[in-house]
Write an enzyme that holds these catalytic residues in place. Structure first.
Site, PDB file in Angstrom:
ATOM      1  N   SER A  60     -50.343-101.815  12.468  1.00  0.00           N
ATOM      2  CA  SER A  60     -50.123-101.327  13.947  1.00  0.00           C
ATOM      3  C   SER A  60     -50.384 -99.698  13.755  1.00  0.00           C
ATOM      4  O   SER A  60     -50.177 -99.384  12.627  1.00  0.00           O
ATOM      5  CB  SER A  60     -48.877-101.666  14.790  1.00  0.00           C
ATOM      6  OG  SER A  60     -48.505-102.914  14.637  1.00  0.00           O
TER       7      SER A  60
HETATM    8  N1  SAH Z   1     -45.676-105.505  12.066  1.00  0.00           N
HETATM    9  C1  SAH Z   1     -46.923-105.527  11.402  1.00  0.00           C
HETATM   10  C2  SAH Z   1     -48.319-105.771  12.124  1.00  0.00           C
HETATM   11  C3  SAH Z   1     -47.946-107.158  12.847  1.00  0.00           C
HETATM   12  S1  SAH Z   1     -49.450-107.831  13.012  1.00  0.00           S
HETATM   13  C4  SAH Z   1     -46.971-104.273  10.516  1.00  0.00           C
HETATM   14  O1  SAH Z   1     -46.020-103.429  10.437  1.00  0.00           O
HETATM   15  O2  SAH Z   1     -47.840-104.355   9.737  1.00  0.00           O
HETATM   16  C5  SAH Z   1     -48.950-109.259  13.890  1.00  0.00           C
HETATM   17  C6  SAH Z   1     -48.344-110.572  13.073  1.00  0.00           C
HETATM   18  O3  SAH Z   1     -47.682-111.346  13.570  1.00  0.00           O
HETATM   19  C7  SAH Z   1     -49.533-110.950  12.154  1.00  0.00           C
HETATM   20  O4  SAH Z   1     -49.157-110.677  10.540  1.00  0.00           O
HETATM   21  C8  SAH Z   1     -49.509-112.572  12.391  1.00  0.00           C
HETATM   22  O5  SAH Z   1     -49.643-113.205  11.205  1.00  0.00           O
HETATM   23  C9  SAH Z   1     -47.848-112.484  12.883  1.00  0.00           C
HETATM   24  N2  SAH Z   1     -47.652-113.862  13.815  1.00  0.00           N
HETATM   25  C10 SAH Z   1     -48.424-114.239  14.667  1.00  0.00           C
HETATM   26  N3  SAH Z   1     -47.723-115.191  15.173  1.00  0.00           N
HETATM   27  C11 SAH Z   1     -46.479-115.323  14.838  1.00  0.00           C
HETATM   28  C12 SAH Z   1     -45.462-116.276  14.839  1.00  0.00           C
HETATM   29  N4  SAH Z   1     -45.376-117.294  15.603  1.00  0.00           N
HETATM   30  N5  SAH Z   1     -44.452-116.223  13.766  1.00  0.00           N
HETATM   31  C13 SAH Z   1     -44.397-115.015  12.758  1.00  0.00           C
HETATM   32  N6  SAH Z   1     -45.513-114.315  12.588  1.00  0.00           N
HETATM   33  C14 SAH Z   1     -46.633-114.360  13.522  1.00  0.00           C
END
Ligand code: SAH
Length: 213
Positions: A60
């Site tokens: 992000s």
């Molecule tokens: N917080 C992260 C950015 C997140 S991007 C950072 O600091 O880099 C969103 C993430 O959510 C992705 O890696 C994706 O794989 C994950 N995601 C999406 N659906 C999910 C679910 N049901 N359970 C766990 N992770 C999930």
């Protein structure tokens, strides 16, 4: 630009975009974002923009990480759950604010890589699991704080259920291909309060594990 100058500019940008909480700014000053991104993007680590990471996901934008961390109102005794480990950067920021951070991602590869960074940086109060975070983490529940970094259409029921009374959850809600709203949910003795914070754009919360595990 020198590293120190770049970092000053970074903190200045965060403040100008509304990140004013001292503990959050201190955490963001301390944790080096370049550790969480691929080497060919390290030049951009201190720009206020999202960047691509493995598995088609994104780390992000720093100001959004700051605003979400601030909206979560974490205190040093809190046990926090993050759904969506991604690069691990947001979890690392939370590790500076909370007693204990659990973070889950549906992609095993992201979890493995994030664990390596946590270890390298000595962030010993973070535990990362490969799991579908839409079910929360029942074994470790309840949580003081929950942060979801992928967008669901509505706050997932299991996450609401795993929040302590007085606990706070911050998450983006809305359709994945449009602008979503960042909301804050506070659990009261009876029911929940909802505040709408700002428009945001996140990758979708997807059910089930990723193909890589
Ligand atoms: N917080 C992260 C950015 C997140 S991007 C950072 O600091 O880099 C969103 C993430 O959510 C992705 O890696 C994706 O794989 C994950 N995601 C999406 N659906 C999910 C679910 N049901 N359970 C766990 N992770 C999930």
């Amino acid at each position: 630009m020198e590293d120190a100058e770049r970092k000053m500019q970074f903190l200045y940008t965060l403040r100008s975009r509304g990140v004013t909480d001292r503990a959050v700014l201190t955490a963001m000053e301390k944790i080096d974002r370049s550790q969480f991104i691929r080497h060919y993007f390290t030049d951009r680590a201190y720009d206020d923009m999202p960047l691509p990471i493995a598995c088609g996901q994104t780390i992000s934008q720093p100001s959004v990480v700051g605003l979400m961390s601030q909206a979560l109102q974490v205190s040093p005794r809190d046990k926090v759950l993050e759904v969506g480990t991604g690069s691990g950067y947001q979890a690392a920021i939370l590790s500076q604010l909370a007693r204990r951070v659990y973070t889950v991602d549906r992609h095993k590869r992201l979890v493995t890589e994030a664990r390596e960074v946590f270890e390298r940086l000595g962030l010993a109060n973070i535990t990362a699991f490969t799991a579908d975070g839409s079910h929360g983490l029942p074994d470790q529940a309840p949580f003081d704080r929950i942060l979801v970094t992928a967008a669901a259409e509505d706050p997932p029921g299991p996450l609401l259920a795993q929040l302590k009374i007085g606990g706070i959850m911050v998450l983006p809600v809305g359709q994945s291909d449009t602008v979503q709203s960042l909301i804050r949910v506070t659990r009261r003795d009876e029911g929940f309060d909802y505040d709408e914070l700002r428009p945001v754009r996140f990758v979708p919360l997807v059910e089930g594990l990723g193909k890589d595990g």
